[in-house]
Design a protein around this motif. Structure first.
Motif, PDB file in Angstrom:
ATOM      1  N   ASP A 156      59.641 106.532  20.204  1.00  0.00           N
ATOM      2  CA  ASP A 156      59.681 107.484  19.095  1.00  0.00           C
ATOM      3  C   ASP A 156      58.273 107.795  18.603  1.00  0.00           C
ATOM      4  O   ASP A 156      57.402 106.917  18.597  1.00  0.00           O
ATOM      5  CB  ASP A 156      60.506 106.877  17.957  1.00  0.00           C
ATOM      6  CG  ASP A 156      60.898 107.879  16.910  1.00  0.00           C
ATOM      7  OD1 ASP A 156      59.995 108.379  16.208  1.00  0.00           O
ATOM      8  OD2 ASP A 156      62.100 108.160  16.772  1.00  0.00           O
ATOM      9  N   VAL A 157      58.038 109.052  18.176  1.00  0.00           N
ATOM     10  CA  VAL A 157      56.706 109.439  17.703  1.00  0.00           C
ATOM     11  C   VAL A 157      56.299 108.688  16.445  1.00  0.00           C
ATOM     12  O   VAL A 157      55.113 108.611  16.126  1.00  0.00           O
ATOM     13  CB  VAL A 157      56.575 110.961  17.452  1.00  0.00           C
ATOM     14  CG1 VAL A 157      56.745 111.742  18.722  1.00  0.00           C
ATOM     15  CG2 VAL A 157      57.526 111.431  16.385  1.00  0.00           C
ATOM     16  N   LYS A 158      57.269 108.131  15.730  1.00  0.00           N
ATOM     17  CA  LYS A 158      56.925 107.376  14.518  1.00  0.00           C
ATOM     18  C   LYS A 158      56.145 106.099  14.845  1.00  0.00           C
ATOM     19  O   LYS A 158      55.490 105.541  13.992  1.00  0.00           O
ATOM     20  CB  LYS A 158      58.185 107.038  13.726  1.00  0.00           C
ATOM     21  CG  LYS A 158      58.807 108.234  13.029  1.00  0.00           C
ATOM     22  CD  LYS A 158      59.937 107.842  12.125  1.00  0.00           C
ATOM     23  CE  LYS A 158      61.233 107.575  12.811  1.00  0.00           C
ATOM     24  NZ  LYS A 158      61.820 108.643  13.592  1.00  0.00           N
ATOM     25  N   PHE A 159      56.247 105.658  16.091  1.00  0.00           N
ATOM     26  CA  PHE A 159      55.525 104.466  16.498  1.00  0.00           C
ATOM     27  C   PHE A 159      54.141 104.864  16.990  1.00  0.00           C
ATOM     28  O   PHE A 159      54.008 105.633  17.937  1.00  0.00           O
ATOM     29  CB  PHE A 159      56.281 103.717  17.603  1.00  0.00           C
ATOM     30  CG  PHE A 159      57.519 103.048  17.119  1.00  0.00           C
ATOM     31  CD1 PHE A 159      57.466 101.828  16.490  1.00  0.00           C
ATOM     32  CD2 PHE A 159      58.750 103.659  17.283  1.00  0.00           C
ATOM     33  CE1 PHE A 159      58.612 101.208  16.031  1.00  0.00           C
ATOM     34  CE2 PHE A 159      59.906 103.058  16.831  1.00  0.00           C
ATOM     35  CZ  PHE A 159      59.836 101.834  16.204  1.00  0.00           C
ATOM     36  N   ASN A 160      53.139 104.333  16.350  1.00  0.00           N
ATOM     37  CA  ASN A 160      51.763 104.553  16.768  1.00  0.00           C
ATOM     38  C   ASN A 160      51.552 103.766  18.057  1.00  0.00           C
ATOM     39  O   ASN A 160      51.696 102.542  18.076  1.00  0.00           O
ATOM     40  CB  ASN A 160      50.810 104.081  15.666  1.00  0.00           C
ATOM     41  CG  ASN A 160      49.357 104.279  16.010  1.00  0.00           C
ATOM     42  OD1 ASN A 160      48.959 104.267  17.172  1.00  0.00           O
ATOM     43  ND2 ASN A 160      48.550 104.447  14.992  1.00  0.00           N
ATOM     44  N   ARG A 191      57.629 112.757  23.577  1.00  0.00           N
ATOM     45  CA  ARG A 191      58.104 111.841  22.538  1.00  0.00           C
ATOM     46  C   ARG A 191      58.712 112.657  21.411  1.00  0.00           C
ATOM     47  O   ARG A 191      58.243 113.732  21.085  1.00  0.00           O
ATOM     48  CB  ARG A 191      56.949 110.977  22.040  1.00  0.00           C
ATOM     49  CG  ARG A 191      56.409 110.082  23.156  1.00  0.00           C
ATOM     50  CD  ARG A 191      55.188 109.321  22.732  1.00  0.00           C
ATOM     51  NE  ARG A 191      55.490 108.457  21.608  1.00  0.00           N
ATOM     52  CZ  ARG A 191      54.588 108.118  20.682  1.00  0.00           C
ATOM     53  NH1 ARG A 191      53.356 108.560  20.763  1.00  0.00           N
ATOM     54  NH2 ARG A 191      54.929 107.327  19.682  1.00  0.00           N
ATOM     55  N   ASP A 228      60.676 112.738  17.367  1.00  0.00           N
ATOM     56  CA  ASP A 228      60.840 112.122  16.050  1.00  0.00           C
ATOM     57  C   ASP A 228      62.334 112.014  15.781  1.00  0.00           C
ATOM     58  O   ASP A 228      62.975 112.968  15.348  1.00  0.00           O
ATOM     59  CB  ASP A 228      60.160 112.970  14.982  1.00  0.00           C
ATOM     60  CG  ASP A 228      60.226 112.329  13.605  1.00  0.00           C
ATOM     61  OD1 ASP A 228      60.623 111.146  13.502  1.00  0.00           O
ATOM     62  OD2 ASP A 228      59.885 113.012  12.621  1.00  0.00           O
ATOM     63  N   CYS A 229      62.907 110.870  16.067  1.00  0.00           N
ATOM     64  CA  CYS A 229      64.347 110.670  15.928  1.00  0.00           C
ATOM     65  C   CYS A 229      64.672 110.169  14.525  1.00  0.00           C
ATOM     66  O   CYS A 229      64.112 109.173  14.079  1.00  0.00           O
ATOM     67  CB  CYS A 229      64.845 109.667  16.960  1.00  0.00           C
ATOM     68  SG  CYS A 229      64.553 110.200  18.642  1.00  0.00           S
ATOM     69  N   VAL A 230      65.578 110.864  13.872  1.00  0.00           N
ATOM     70  CA  VAL A 230      66.046 110.469  12.543  1.00  0.00           C
ATOM     71  C   VAL A 230      67.482 110.028  12.699  1.00  0.00           C
ATOM     72  O   VAL A 230      68.333 110.803  13.166  1.00  0.00           O
ATOM     73  CB  VAL A 230      65.932 111.646  11.544  1.00  0.00           C
ATOM     74  CG1 VAL A 230      66.474 111.246  10.191  1.00  0.00           C
ATOM     75  CG2 VAL A 230      64.488 112.119  11.448  1.00  0.00           C
ATOM     76  N   TRP A 231      67.770 108.781  12.312  1.00  0.00           N
ATOM     77  CA  TRP A 231      69.094 108.224  12.513  1.00  0.00           C
ATOM     78  C   TRP A 231      70.148 109.113  11.871  1.00  0.00           C
ATOM     79  O   TRP A 231      70.028 109.543  10.735  1.00  0.00           O
ATOM     80  CB  TRP A 231      69.183 106.803  11.939  1.00  0.00           C
ATOM     81  CG  TRP A 231      70.374 106.079  12.477  1.00  0.00           C
ATOM     82  CD1 TRP A 231      70.407 105.290  13.590  1.00  0.00           C
ATOM     83  CD2 TRP A 231      71.693 106.099  11.967  1.00  0.00           C
ATOM     84  NE1 TRP A 231      71.677 104.826  13.803  1.00  0.00           N
ATOM     85  CE2 TRP A 231      72.487 105.304  12.801  1.00  0.00           C
ATOM     86  CE3 TRP A 231      72.300 106.713  10.875  1.00  0.00           C
ATOM     87  CZ2 TRP A 231      73.840 105.097  12.605  1.00  0.00           C
ATOM     88  CZ3 TRP A 231      73.651 106.519  10.668  1.00  0.00           C
ATOM     89  CH2 TRP A 231      74.412 105.713  11.527  1.00  0.00           C
ATOM     90  N   SER A 241      68.392 115.090  15.929  1.00  0.00           N
ATOM     91  CA  SER A 241      67.178 114.674  16.631  1.00  0.00           C
ATOM     92  C   SER A 241      67.406 113.444  17.507  1.00  0.00           C
ATOM     93  O   SER A 241      66.659 113.213  18.459  1.00  0.00           O
ATOM     94  CB  SER A 241      66.045 114.411  15.636  1.00  0.00           C
ATOM     95  OG  SER A 241      66.389 113.343  14.769  1.00  0.00           O
TER      96      SER A 241
END
Length: 100
Positions: A19-23, A53, A55-58, A62
């Motif tokens: 996920d893009v939220k992970f650096n 990658r 940005d998945c939102v539970w 997405s």
């Protein structure tokens, strides 16, 4: 690692989405472990990271985007007219919470 080890095997194609939220710099150690595991697996699996990658939102649409991209990648892999063609017939979508 446990999920990867549980599903790998001969003729298995494994596409990993981060996920893009992970650096990537912050999770690089975990990715290095997965990459090492993938590269040194003598199980016959084809293991790689998805280039795109998301940005998945539970609970939102997405969550489907990586799945659609993975399916598109697999179709492309199977439809190449070369010796690099990778046939497949079953798709299983798993996430990190699929195993305790």
């Amino acid at each position: 690692i446990h999920l990867l080890r549980a599903i790998r095997g001969p003729d298995t194609i494994i596409l990993l989405h981060v996920d893009v939220k992970f650096n990537l710099e912050e999770v690089s150690e975990g990715m290095e472990v997965l990459s090492y595991e993938a590269e040194h697996c003598d199980c016959g699996s084809h293991i790689s990271y998805m280039e795109e990658r998301f940005d998945c939102v539970w609970g939102s649409w997405s969550m489907n985007l990586p799945t659609h991209a993975a399916l598109a990648t697999l179709v492309q892999m199977a439809n190449t007219n070369s010796s690099n063609s990778v046939p497949w017939d079953v798709f299983v979508n798993l996430s990190g919470d699929s195993l305790p």
